[in-house]
Design an enzyme around this catalytic site. Structure first.
Site: not given
Ligand code: EPZ
Length: 430
Positions: A22-23, A117, A122, A305, A397
């Site tokens: 999915k991701n 969310c 996020r 995840d 989802r």
């Molecule tokens: C992706 O989310 C995935 N979603 C998430 O999967 C997954 O949990 C996550 O990566 C971590 O592997 C999709 O790919 C659609 P991040 P993403 O940016 O990209 C912080 C699922 O269940 N951060 O890697 O949003 C953030 O708050 C979902 O399939 C910032 O601070 O995750 C978090 O603490 C849930 N500033 C950390 O980084 C930013 O600009 C990692 O988030 C971006 C992120």
């Protein structure tokens, strides 16, 4: 409101085909609009998030032809609008991948700011930092992220946090920028690599994806391609833990074992046997499960995840376990639901302290989010008696035919629309 009705107690046994990631799919679908030629994408998961993203893409003029459930043809030549309405972003935050794609191709895009969310706030500050470094003006007005650039120029960008979304979103904007871009402290997840491989198949020049330094040489234009999305590491991991928690014997097929290494390692630690072949992994849980410690980390660490799924399993393992969530700040909301089933878990800060119990008893529980919902389902499969999981729209989802695949492994589970169907299920399975 649809629910999953479960009568627990059956060990899961058999083989299950894992679908496309999915991701990876969400970013690849968005990136497909970066060319005016037709792109064929295969092994796309038929789940709510990908279907909503395709609708968002059609809403701006993308031609989407669904060849079958898992195959789609996309053509971005007729895009006439660069504003993605908040209706789509509210439903799926990954619509924001369209900013990176449209900014890269058209040098402007407007998308509603994705809300937080269920698992944390996020923010998207790192996405914005990267786009600005490439020369884009980025402002937030009336809840919209408005990006525009006269031109995009390669830059040396250091991510303050390891972010999957920001790495992908900046990479997409950079592939058509002038000159070289270097992204340091990049995310290394398999789906980041899959998006880079997809863009390279369209004529991009990306090197180093899968390491923490990604180098991109901008190109004038991208061309059509045919691409097969990688298998879903988290769907596979969820079924692997469904074997552990039900003391079963499950083989996940059409996987890349390398992507599952941290998951397999933890399953061995808690007493399961793992057998790997080229594109399958077998999990046998014949011995009583034992405790362990786990901390979620960016790839190749244990995936966030998979955190609810391992916690639910450890709640039935002997001894005291610890699960630390280092990525998101609010990813333990399922603990209260597991407690209804008899779990003994105490959350302090970002750590869950788990005392294994002998058994779960079935209960009515609600899915707080996608992966937590999946964890409640596998907990219900291990519980004595009936469990009803509601709010399953979260689960659907990201999991295609979840209950059908579980039925194929011997689970007594049905998707019921209302209480009448629930009573029928209870009467039928007794
Ligand atoms: C992706 O989310 C995935 N979603 C998430 O999967 C997954 O949990 C996550 O990566 C971590 O592997 C999709 O790919 C659609 P991040 P993403 O940016 O990209 C912080 C699922 O269940 N951060 O890697 O949003 C953030 O708050 C979902 O399939 C910032 O601070 O995750 C978090 O603490 C849930 N500033 C950390 O980084 C930013 O600009 C990692 O988030 C971006 C992120």
């Amino acid at each position: 409101m649809e629910k999953y009705a479960i009568r627990g107690g059956n060990p899961l046994v058999g083989e299950v085909e894992i679908g496309g990631a999915k991701n990876a799919a969400l970013a690849i679908l968005a990136a497909a609009v970066m060319t005016d030629e037709t792109v064929l994408i295969e092994n796309m998961p038929d789940v709510r998030d990908t279907n909503i993203l395709l609708q968002a893409m059609e809403s701006i003029g993308t031609i989407v032809e669904r060849v079958d459930r898992h195959t789609v043809k996309i053509n971005g030549s007729q895009i006439h609008n660069l504003v993605i309405s908040d209706g789509y972003v509210k439903k799926i935050r990954a619509s924001y991948y369209l900013i990176g794609a449209l900014l890269g191709k058209y040098k402007r895009a407007e998308v509603a700011l994705p809300g937080g969310c269920d698992i944390g706030s996020r923010p998207i500050d790192q996405h914005i930092k990267g786009w600005k470094a490439l020369g884009a003006n980025v402002k937030i007005e009336h809840g919209l992220i408005i990006t525009q650039a006269d031109s995009l120029k390669g830059s040396h960008i250091y991510m303050d946090v390891v972010s999957v979304g920001a790495t992908i979103n900046v990479m997409m904007a950079a592939v058509m920028a002038e000159g070289q871009t270097i992204i340091e402290n990049a995310a290394k997840e398999p789906h980041v690599v899959d998006v880079a491989n997809f863009l390279n198949s369209m004529g991009a020049n990306i090197k180093g994806a899968g390491t923490d330094v990604i180098r991109i040489k901008g190109t004038e234009r991208l061309h059509g391609t045919e691409y097969v999305i990688i298998p879903d590491q988290i769907e596979a991991g969820t079924f692997m833990f469904s074997a552990a928690i039900t003391k079963g014997d499950v083989t996940v097929k059409n996987v890349i074992p390398k992507h599952l290494e941290s998951i397999s390692a933890k399953l061995v630690e808690i007493g399961c046997e793992i057998e790997e072949s080229d594109d399958a992994v077998r999990v046998v849980a014949s011995k009583p499960l034992t405790h362990t410690k786990v901390k979620t980390l960016p790839y190749p660490g244990f995936p966030t995840d998979m955190q609810p799924q391992i916690a639910a399993t450890l709640a039935l393992a002997g001894g005291a376990s610890m699960v630390t969530e280092s990525i998101f700040e609010n990813r333990f909301k399922y603990v209260d639901e597991l407690t209804k089933m008899g779990a003994d878990i105490k959350v302090e800060g970002n750590t869950a302290f788990i005392s294994g119990v002998k058994k779960f008893t079935g209960a009515n529980v609600s899915s707080p989010d996608l992966r937590a919902g999946a964890a409640l389902v596998i907990a219900g499969l291990a519980a004595e008696g009936f469990t009803v999981v509601d709010d399953i729209k979260y689960i659907e989802r990201g999991y295609e035919d979840f209950h059908l695949k579980l039925q194929g492994l011997g689970a007594v589970i049905e998707r019921v629309e209302d209480d009448r169907e629930l009573q029928k299920f209870k009467f039928k399975v007794g």
